[in-house]
Design an enzyme around this catalytic site. Structure first.
Site, short mmCIF file in Angstrom:
data_model
loop_
_atom_site.label_atom_id
_atom_site.label_comp_id
_atom_site.label_asym_id
_atom_site.label_seq_id
_atom_site.Cartn_x
_atom_site.Cartn_y
_atom_site.Cartn_z
N LYS A 108 0.67 -1.10 -0.11
CA LYS A 108 0.00 -0.05 0.03
C LYS A 108 0.94 1.22 -0.23
CE LYS A 108 -0.53 0.08 5.02
NZ LYS A 108 -1.11 -0.40 6.26
N TYR B 104 15.12 30.43 7.14
CA TYR B 104 14.00 30.98 7.85
C TYR B 104 14.19 31.02 9.31
CZ TYR B 104 11.82 30.76 3.18
OH TYR B 104 11.32 30.84 1.82
C1 LIG Z 1 -0.35 -1.29 7.01
C2 LIG Z 1 -1.08 -2.61 7.36
C3 LIG Z 1 -0.16 -3.81 7.37
C4 LIG Z 1 1.41 -3.71 7.35
O1 LIG Z 1 1.99 -3.21 8.53
P1 LIG Z 1 3.46 -3.19 8.92
O2 LIG Z 1 3.54 -2.79 10.40
O3 LIG Z 1 4.09 -2.27 8.07
O4 LIG Z 1 4.06 -4.50 8.88
C5 LIG Z 1 -0.76 -4.84 7.69
N1 LIG Z 1 -2.05 -5.11 8.09
C6 LIG Z 1 -2.93 -3.72 7.88
C7 LIG Z 1 -4.20 -4.10 7.86
C8 LIG Z 1 -2.34 -2.65 7.60
O5 LIG Z 1 -2.98 -1.58 7.65
#
Ligand SMILES: *Cc1c(COP(=O)(O)O)cnc(C)c1O
Length: 367
Positions: free
Chosen positions: A39, A263
């Site tokens: 994702k 800044y």
């Molecule tokens: C993002 C996510 C993962 C992966 O999590 P990590 O901590 O990066 O391994 C797994 N399951 C769900 C439902 C997630 O949203």
């Protein structure tokens, strides 16, 4: 002839390291199937190239955030089925059903909608039932389980093919997480009276690396694929870093003592200082919260303090102690000399946010 300006900052991605880290996930749980989580553009590494590298028969699903990412995988010719991790908007569900993408349902309303779409297109649609064991983000609660399970059994076009949950604090609270594993097992036992549940999953990286979960047969590793163990563990030295963030020096000047830098003039030189201007800023994901925290950059074999506030497209560093340096020289911001965990700690955030914050302006170069 017009030329695009050369990139001032870029990301090198090591796809073999990601594949290696997936093997580590496999070795950690030899009897468990895997859903590599890609994702958010594979945590900033690039959705399609990462999925292409990992796409093979040994993987159950790719975990994606939403229908848009599922569509991108399918357009890229990826054969592994996407699993949409978050809830979908009603107007996205038709595409999900038509493409047989997998997703979870938490509520009767979602289930009825998927059922009616599947019936409309005369399809059987596979879903996983999400159960809430403590995260409070999605999933059915224990008190609602029986009613929803019975309703699902009456839906001729829906098949409950799996059950899932998600740990809120696997890397922070071991006793709570152990209780949660017991609660998940209870859910599974109850649901198995109604459904076949081919897939049972609750663990992300921390859950996978830190706990025994006998009832689960699928895990969803994300962060560990990108080279970082979510908590200090035996895997720290085993996972390979997957990404390097670099930029280039654009200008070198010498400022007198007492001169402000950037800044707000939060940094004032205490001596005549050679200052390099570098072509990366918060618009690229180099967080403004790194300002004034003692962040260092690695230039020509030397650690150089970043000076003053991060600006949109540029930062400054003290290169007084770097004997050989000229405009165009490369600057390492994240990489073998500067671990992403250190950057995240200085920015007061988590590695996930640093990775996913790397902006679209940074070209990704694959090796
Ligand atoms: C993002 C996510 C993962 C992966 O999590 P990590 O901590 O990066 O391994 C797994 N399951 C769900 C439902 C997630 O949203």
């Amino acid at each position: 002839m017009q030329h695009e300006s050369p990139p001032r900052a870029w990301v090198d991605v090591d796809l073999e390291a990601i594949a290696h880290n997936l093997d580590i996930a496999r070795q950690a749980l030899p009897d468990t199937q895997l859903m590599p989580v890609v994702k958010a553009g594979a945590y900033g590494h690039g959705l399609e190239p990462v999925a292409r590298r990992l796409d093979n028969d040994g993987i159950a699903f790719f975990g994606v955030a939403n229908a848009g990412e599922a569509r991108r995988l399918s357009q890229a010719g990826i054969r592994t089925k996407p699993f949409i991790l978050g809830p979908s908007f009603p107007e996205e569900r038709e595409e999900i059903v038509l493409n047989n993408w997998c997703c979870s349902v938490s509520t009767l309303e979602e289930a009825l909608h998927f059922q009616s779409l599947a019936s409309l297109y005369d399809k059987t649609f596979l879903v996983h039932l999400a159960v809430d064991t403590g995260m409070g983000r999605e999933g059915v609660l224990p008190a609602e389980l029986n009613e929803l399970a019975h309703a699902l059994k009456q839906m001729p076009n829906l098949v409950v093919d799996g059950v899932m949950s998600h740990f809120p604090c696997a890397d922070e609270d071991v006793p709570y997480t152990q209780d949660e594993i017991a609660r998940f097992s209870d859910y599974v036992a109850e649901l198995q009276q109604h459904f076949r549940l081919r897939y049972r999953h609750i663990a992300a990286s921390a859950g996978e690396l830190g706990y025994e979960i006998p009832v689960a047969n699928l895990a969803r590793p994300g962060l560990m694929l990108y080279g970082v163990a979510p908590m200090a563990s035996i895997y720290d030295g085993v996972l390979r870093p997957t990404l390097k963030l670099s930029s280039r020096v654009s200008l070198i000047r010498t400022l007198p003592a007492g001169h402000g830098v950037s800044y707000g003039r939060t940094h004032i030189t205490s001596r005549p200082t050679r200052v390099a201007t570098i072509g990366i800023g918060y618009a690229d994901g180099w967080s403004r919260r790194l300002s004034g925290k003692g962040a260092e950059l690695y230039i020509n074999g030397h650690y150089c303090p970043m000076l003053g506030r991060v600006t949109m497209d540029q930062i400054m560093a003290d290169v007084t102690d770097v004997p050989f340096i000229s405009p165009g020289d490369e600057v390492e911001l994240i990489g073998p000399h500067i671990p992403v965990t250190k950057v995240a700690a200085l920015a007061d955030t988590i590695v996930w946010e640093i990775f996913t914050g790397l902006g679209p302006r940074l070209p990704r170069l694959y090796h």
